[in-house]
Design an enzyme around this catalytic site. Structure first.
Site, mmCIF file in Angstrom:
data_model
loop_
_atom_site.group_PDB
_atom_site.id
_atom_site.type_symbol
_atom_site.label_atom_id
_atom_site.label_comp_id
_atom_site.label_asym_id
_atom_site.label_seq_id
_atom_site.Cartn_x
_atom_site.Cartn_y
_atom_site.Cartn_z
ATOM 1 N N LYS A 54 0.843 -1.205 0.000
ATOM 2 C CA LYS A 54 0.000 0.000 0.000
ATOM 3 C C LYS A 54 0.875 1.252 0.000
ATOM 4 C CE LYS A 54 -3.722 -2.613 2.032
ATOM 5 N NZ LYS A 54 -4.414 -3.133 3.194
ATOM 6 N N GLN A 98 -4.850 -2.140 9.332
ATOM 7 C CA GLN A 98 -4.603 -3.444 8.709
ATOM 8 C C GLN A 98 -5.156 -4.569 9.592
ATOM 9 O OE1 GLN A 98 -3.207 -3.979 5.560
ATOM 10 N NE2 GLN A 98 -3.952 -6.054 5.946
ATOM 11 N N ASP A 121 -11.227 1.853 3.415
ATOM 12 C CA ASP A 121 -11.473 0.414 3.236
ATOM 13 C C ASP A 121 -12.965 0.126 3.053
ATOM 14 O OD1 ASP A 121 -9.221 -1.178 3.081
ATOM 15 O OD2 ASP A 121 -8.966 -1.365 5.248
#
Ligand code: NAP
Length: 296
Positions: A54, A98, A121
């Site tokens: 990322k 994460q 997300d």
């Protein structure tokens, strides 16, 4: 049947070029670049690799990227403090936490604490609700990537029967919802299958578009696929292989070698959905950035 292997690499590169151009034009005008942050707790090797990707993707399109790394022993309270800090940092457009988190931290508490406007997300219940209602929001990365892939490949979805295997919150369930919406890149009739589905093969044989997100290597075999179907393979499996210089190879939920000849289009693994999942996070960050620049 002439099979087209969907070229996700080229499509992802095109999208990244478009994003990088937009960022360049904005920064030339004196605006700050988009800023994507990530929180990484613990030492899970897969999580470390995902966060590194990322970071690399962000830099490749001119974003500012920051990673907040903490030890496995971090408490939930401390993590919620970092989430609160990023929620309130005006220079951060979006951030991700994460997953998975260490077992002593409640993931739902953390996701619920993220400001939905920065939840790139698309996991916050507010954003999930907006997705279900078809309102503009951050779409979950993998189904967003698949929908973009179908659209940019020129695959007609309207009126097609789409069978999705797998009902996870991050892939199957949002995919089924998104493809059934009344929208030009959707309008499918969707069947969502899971481990209790009794007549799976009967259903998959009816699929014009088959999305497989089951997490079982080569589960979908040629006898389960209709001639001319579009097959999207979400699965990722690492198989040990001493003959491979890396010591392993990557394969999917679909037995590509035998299924591909029956398909009109099929995604490869690797080089398919995974690449698009990464690009989706960049697209969502651009959405957050554009909103912030409009407000400024
Ligand atoms: P998951 O949470 O493991 O869920 C698997 C789903 O498959 C569940 O809904 C399960 O049903 C269903 N299932 C299991 N056995 C079945 C069977 N025999 N027949 C029908 N359905 C069955 O899956 P996920 O997180 O969505 O991940 C799926 C795969 O995609 C994994 O290989 C993962 O590594 C990969 N993945 C790839 C990407 C990418 O970017 N390419 C992103 C995310 C995940 P129940 O609900 O009834 O248990």
């Amino acid at each position: 049947m002439k099979t087209v292997v969907i070229d996700a690499k080229t499509i992802a590169a095109q999208i990244k070029d478009e994003i990088a151009n937009e960022v360049r034009l904005n920064t030339e005008k004196g605006m700050r670049p988009p800023h994507l942050a990530a929180i990484l707790v613990g030492e899970d090797p897969a999580s470390k690799t995902y966060v590194a990707s990322k970071e690399k993707d962000s830099h490749s399109v001119g974003f500012t990227s920051s990673v907040y790394r903490y030890p496995e022993t971090m408490s939930e309270k401390e993590l919620l403090g970092v989430v609160d800090f990023l929620n309130n940092d005006p220079d951060v457009d979006g951030f991700i936490v994460q997953l998975p988190l260490p077992k002593h931290i409640n993931e739902n508490n953390v996701i619920n604490a993220i400001n939905p406007d920065k939840d790139v997300d698309g996991f916050h219940p507010v954003n999930v609700g907006k997705m279900v209602l078809g309102m503009p929001t951050f779409l979950p990365a993998t189904p967003y990537g698949i929908q973009t892939l179908l659209e940019r490949t020129g695959i007609e979805t309207s009126g097609k029967h789409c069978v999705v295997i797998g009902r996870s919150n991050i892939v199957g369930t949002p995919m089924a919802n998104m493809l059934s919406r009344n929208a030009s890149n959707a309008n499918c009739t969707v069947t969502l299958c899971h481990s209790r589905t009794q007549n799976l093969k009967e259903l998959t044989l009816q699929a014009d578009i088959l999305v497989v997100a089951i997490g079982k290597r080569h589960f979908v075999t040629e006898d389960m696929v209709k001639e001319g179907a579009v097959v999207v393979d979400v699965g990722i499996h690492r198989v040990d292989d001493p003959t491979n210089p890396k010591g392993y190879y990557i394969t999917g939920d679909v037995d590509f070698e035998h299924v591909a000849p029956k398909c009109s289009f099929i995604t490869p693994v690797p080089g398919g959905v995974g690449i698009m999942t990464r690009v989706s996070l960049l697209m969502n960050t651009m959405t957050a950035y554009r909103r912030n620049m409009e407000k400024a």
